[in-house]
Design an enzyme around this catalytic site. Sequence first.
Site, PDB file in Angstrom:
ATOM      1  N   CYS A   1      -4.883 -27.086  14.131  1.00  0.00           N
ATOM      2  CA  CYS A   1      -5.997 -28.011  14.369  1.00  0.00           C
ATOM      3  C   CYS A   1      -5.589 -29.473  14.204  1.00  0.00           C
ATOM      4  O   CYS A   1      -6.162 -30.346  14.839  1.00  0.00           O
ATOM      5  CB  CYS A   1      -7.170 -27.663  13.458  1.00  0.00           C
ATOM      6  SG  CYS A   1      -7.951 -26.101  13.935  1.00  0.00           S
TER       7      CYS A   1
ATOM      8  N   GLY B   1     -11.268   3.908   1.352  1.00  0.00           N
ATOM      9  CA  GLY B   1     -12.116   4.804   2.132  1.00  0.00           C
ATOM     10  C   GLY B   1     -13.365   4.153   2.694  1.00  0.00           C
ATOM     11  O   GLY B   1     -14.315   4.837   3.073  1.00  0.00           O
TER      12      GLY B   1
ATOM     13  N   ASP C   1      -7.866  -7.124   1.640  1.00  0.00           N
ATOM     14  CA  ASP C   1      -6.784  -7.186   2.625  1.00  0.00           C
ATOM     15  C   ASP C   1      -7.354  -6.739   3.949  1.00  0.00           C
ATOM     16  O   ASP C   1      -8.241  -5.877   3.988  1.00  0.00           O
ATOM     17  CB  ASP C   1      -5.605  -6.280   2.252  1.00  0.00           C
ATOM     18  CG  ASP C   1      -5.862  -4.839   2.633  1.00  0.00           C
ATOM     19  OD1 ASP C   1      -6.474  -4.104   1.836  1.00  0.00           O
ATOM     20  OD2 ASP C   1      -5.497  -4.441   3.767  1.00  0.00           O
TER      21      ASP C   1
ATOM     22  N   CYS D   1      -5.492 -27.258   9.328  1.00  0.00           N
ATOM     23  CA  CYS D   1      -4.281 -26.454   9.531  1.00  0.00           C
ATOM     24  C   CYS D   1      -3.375 -27.115  10.565  1.00  0.00           C
ATOM     25  O   CYS D   1      -3.787 -28.014  11.303  1.00  0.00           O
ATOM     26  CB  CYS D   1      -4.636 -25.021   9.942  1.00  0.00           C
ATOM     27  SG  CYS D   1      -5.030 -24.793  11.682  1.00  0.00           S
TER      28      CYS D   1
ATOM     29  N   CYS E   1     -11.045 -28.352  10.235  1.00  0.00           N
ATOM     30  CA  CYS E   1      -9.903 -27.586   9.713  1.00  0.00           C
ATOM     31  C   CYS E   1      -8.667 -28.484   9.655  1.00  0.00           C
ATOM     32  O   CYS E   1      -8.425 -29.268  10.568  1.00  0.00           O
ATOM     33  CB  CYS E   1      -9.653 -26.395  10.630  1.00  0.00           C
ATOM     34  SG  CYS E   1      -8.218 -25.418  10.164  1.00  0.00           S
TER      35      CYS E   1
ATOM     36  N   ASP F   1       0.872  -1.170   0.000  1.00  0.00           N
ATOM     37  CA  ASP F   1       0.000   0.000   0.000  1.00  0.00           C
ATOM     38  C   ASP F   1       0.913   1.226   0.000  1.00  0.00           C
ATOM     39  O   ASP F   1       2.030   1.197   0.529  1.00  0.00           O
ATOM     40  CB  ASP F   1      -0.915  -0.024   1.221  1.00  0.00           C
ATOM     41  CG  ASP F   1      -2.019   1.023   1.084  1.00  0.00           C
ATOM     42  OD1 ASP F   1      -2.125   1.647   0.006  1.00  0.00           O
ATOM     43  OD2 ASP F   1      -2.777   1.212   2.056  1.00  0.00           O
ATOM     44  N   SER F   2       0.410   2.299  -0.602  1.00  0.00           N
ATOM     45  CA  SER F   2       1.208   3.520  -0.752  1.00  0.00           C
ATOM     46  C   SER F   2       1.484   4.201   0.578  1.00  0.00           C
ATOM     47  O   SER F   2       2.413   4.992   0.698  1.00  0.00           O
ATOM     48  CB  SER F   2       0.452   4.508  -1.631  1.00  0.00           C
ATOM     49  OG  SER F   2      -0.777   4.857  -1.002  1.00  0.00           O
ATOM     50  N   GLY F   3       0.656   3.919   1.573  1.00  0.00           N
ATOM     51  CA  GLY F   3       0.783   4.599   2.850  1.00  0.00           C
ATOM     52  C   GLY F   3      -0.227   5.710   3.043  1.00  0.00           C
ATOM     53  O   GLY F   3      -0.279   6.326   4.108  1.00  0.00           O
ATOM     54  N   GLY F   4      -1.035   5.961   2.004  1.00  0.00           N
ATOM     55  CA  GLY F   4      -2.051   7.018   2.127  1.00  0.00           C
ATOM     56  C   GLY F   4      -2.910   6.810   3.370  1.00  0.00           C
ATOM     57  O   GLY F   4      -3.023   7.693   4.227  1.00  0.00           O
ATOM     58  N   TYR F   5      -3.460   5.628   3.500  1.00  0.00           N
ATOM     59  CA  TYR F   5      -4.350   5.343   4.630  1.00  0.00           C
ATOM     60  C   TYR F   5      -3.641   5.545   5.973  1.00  0.00           C
ATOM     61  O   TYR F   5      -4.198   6.129   6.912  1.00  0.00           O
ATOM     62  CB  TYR F   5      -4.880   3.909   4.513  1.00  0.00           C
ATOM     63  CG  TYR F   5      -5.679   3.469   5.710  1.00  0.00           C
ATOM     64  CD1 TYR F   5      -6.958   3.959   5.939  1.00  0.00           C
ATOM     65  CD2 TYR F   5      -5.140   2.572   6.633  1.00  0.00           C
ATOM     66  CE1 TYR F   5      -7.692   3.566   7.047  1.00  0.00           C
ATOM     67  CE2 TYR F   5      -5.865   2.171   7.740  1.00  0.00           C
ATOM     68  CZ  TYR F   5      -7.136   2.670   7.943  1.00  0.00           C
ATOM     69  OH  TYR F   5      -7.844   2.282   9.053  1.00  0.00           O
TER      70      TYR F   5
ATOM     71  N   HIS G   1      -4.052 -20.619  12.494  1.00  0.00           N
ATOM     72  CA  HIS G   1      -5.421 -21.111  12.272  1.00  0.00           C
ATOM     73  C   HIS G   1      -6.271 -20.089  11.510  1.00  0.00           C
ATOM     74  O   HIS G   1      -6.928 -20.430  10.530  1.00  0.00           O
ATOM     75  CB  HIS G   1      -6.110 -21.473  13.586  1.00  0.00           C
ATOM     76  CG  HIS G   1      -7.566 -21.771  13.377  1.00  0.00           C
ATOM     77  ND1 HIS G   1      -7.999 -22.932  12.778  1.00  0.00           N
ATOM     78  CD2 HIS G   1      -8.680 -21.029  13.596  1.00  0.00           C
ATOM     79  CE1 HIS G   1      -9.316 -22.901  12.663  1.00  0.00           C
ATOM     80  NE2 HIS G   1      -9.755 -21.758  13.153  1.00  0.00           N
TER      81      HIS G   1
ATOM     82  N   ASP H   1      -3.282   8.028  -2.095  1.00  0.00           N
ATOM     83  CA  ASP H   1      -4.643   8.568  -2.036  1.00  0.00           C
ATOM     84  C   ASP H   1      -4.856   9.317  -0.734  1.00  0.00           C
ATOM     85  O   ASP H   1      -4.111   9.124   0.232  1.00  0.00           O
ATOM     86  CB  ASP H   1      -5.680   7.451  -2.185  1.00  0.00           C
ATOM     87  CG  ASP H   1      -5.558   6.394  -1.083  1.00  0.00           C
ATOM     88  OD1 ASP H   1      -4.454   6.265  -0.494  1.00  0.00           O
ATOM     89  OD2 ASP H   1      -6.539   5.697  -0.819  1.00  0.00           O
TER      90      ASP H   1
ATOM     91  N   GLN I   1     -12.129   6.618  -4.476  1.00  0.00           N
ATOM     92  CA  GLN I   1     -12.579   7.207  -3.216  1.00  0.00           C
ATOM     93  C   GLN I   1     -14.007   7.734  -3.420  1.00  0.00           C
ATOM     94  O   GLN I   1     -14.690   7.267  -4.322  1.00  0.00           O
ATOM     95  CB  GLN I   1     -11.601   8.312  -2.774  1.00  0.00           C
ATOM     96  CG  GLN I   1     -10.254   7.766  -2.291  1.00  0.00           C
ATOM     97  CD  GLN I   1     -10.334   7.100  -0.910  1.00  0.00           C
ATOM     98  OE1 GLN I   1     -11.354   7.152  -0.218  1.00  0.00           O
ATOM     99  NE2 GLN I   1      -9.234   6.424  -0.522  1.00  0.00           N
TER     100      GLN I   1
END
Lengths: 338, 338
Positions: free
Chosen positions: B253, B160, B210, B250, B248, B37-41, B279, B91, B133
């Site tokens: 489990c 957003g 994500d 995994c 599960c 991610d660009s880091g905007g958030y 898990h 953004d 956005q």
Amino acid sequence: MVLANAYHLYLRPGTDIIEKMGGLHRFMAWDRAILTDSGGYQIFSLARLREVSDEGVVFRSHIDGSQHTITPELAIQIQESLGADIIMVLDECPSYQDNMEKVAESMERTHKWAERCQKAQTRRDQALFAIVQGGVFPELRRRSASYLTSLEFPGYAIGGLSLGEPRALTQAMVEETVALLPENKPRYLMGVGSPEEIVDSVARGIDMFDSALPTRVARNGALFTWQGRRNIRNAAFSQAEDPIEPDCDCYTCRNFSAAYLHHLFRCEELLAYRLATIHNLSFMNSLMRKIRDAIINGTFNSFRDSFSARYQPTDEKLRIAQKQKWLDSRSHGKIREG
Amino acid sequence: MVLANAYHLYLRPGTDIIEKMGGLHRFMAWDRAILTDSGGYQIFSLARLREVSDEGVVFRSHIDGSQHTITPELAIQIQESLGADIIMVLDECPSYQDNMEKVAESMERTHKWAERCQKAQTRRDQALFAIVQGGVFPELRRRSASYLTSLEFPGYAIGGLSLGEPRALTQAMVEETVALLPENKPRYLMGVGSPEEIVDSVARGIDMFDSALPTRVARNGALFTWQGRRNIRNAAFSQAEDPIEPDCDCYTCRNFSAAYLHHLFRCEELLAYRLATIHNLSFMNSLMRKIRDAIINGTFNSFRDSFSARYQPTDEKLRIAQKQKWLDSRSHGKIREG
């Protein structure tokens, strides 16, 4: 082999739960060897308001203050239900500052408890080890070793050392004691330790060790190398492209630069503690393998010389101060310092 | 695919160090796909004293208060030196309580920044995604989607959202937006989320997600099952012999009872956080695999019905409160709540 602790497991989650879950091997999904300590050391270092009598010890849990009584018979019963491969007698651990009279009294009690443990044992698939006590008094150490070996245990531990006394004194006591223990049975030095102490103790005849040191210091960023311990938080590692120990083939060193580990520690990522722990345990395994190979090849003395020539031991005062800090934090209910 | 964050990595350890170490893939020994991610958030949620202009954004680090200026061009340069497979435009993320005028202004700026990011890109082996956005205003969402798709990016994200607004509003905005995004390019909903939201969003046309939720809640002991989230710290699990989710496969489990996990959490063992994280990530992978299979087989609607019939969603107020607590703790420099 993994060491687990009857004191901790008895208090939490409780022996009944582990037994219900099919025993300790299955509970923690570890199908190799397990040793359980009886909890003697923890009762005398962690628990509160202890009252010791010949019968046993009454103490309060360091977690919730609840009162418990452990006798030698109960210590065996707990360890039988946990189901480890090696179990330990209940012993009393005096402080290393106690005088000879007090240590002698405590040693005599440990001897009686060892006999009671032996009689209380019902499972024959677990090896019950005795624990030699006697503090820092050579005469008591010799008496303890002689008495306990007369009882014919399948293995012998040396307890009550590595409690803050100078390292030279630890080694002197090891030397006194080990000479009286049978060579054809495992000789186990409890609570030791650092790579340098292990090499020194093997030279004196010790076969087995246990210590939280490699994992504890890993969580603080101290990583073993063949030159000595290195603190990965040090700014010098921020741009180090090599792994922390280029001669190591552990998962951590095969995959990650020292700079990456440095970054994880700075960011307090949980992965930091895991990768550092993997490295330190791999280092100890590798050290023990080298020691075994050298003994088999008859080259242990030259191995020891070349190890000592490269390995810079940790400053002893620093080491003792770190351990004390850890003990203090544990007895205040804060298990982890990292 | 692993998501990494240009804001965090730019501040610590620094882009130069990662570049020197051979890029992000090699630094963290991950040879599969990475998205940065660009880091905007993060600039708009974590950093302090922000000043936004058309040129870029000036902010102070949440770690040490140092001042930095990020422009769209620098955001691309940072992400090119990190070397992820997918990179994101810079953004501006307004609060979801901002009025329409403010959100519109911010959206226009995000559009200009997207164009500048596109022009600044020099590496052709990284896919640069645009970010739609427009807040919670359908008209703005449509304008943003139309404008950005005219610029022909290889993929489109919806940003957003999932900022504390009611879930129904999130889904309404997803529905408005996704309809205008090309079907033959990845459509990525940022910051989402929970299993139930993922199923709902896939139904509306989303391909990628994500979220820190699966790992964050794992560290607090909340584990996914096909019936909903369960808190492993609950006393009911103290004697549970089955794994947390018997269906599960995994590592956690396959090997450990819920009682063992419960015990590790109660003792604050670091292994607890690792096993719980394994898990929850396995659960999300399994969910996405089931979704893909159902789409391929043309049975997604019946999959969705049967999922929803079993899965009890987490109470929405609780979910928002937990996320806010996490955001608060992060902006005070305390990354982890566990």
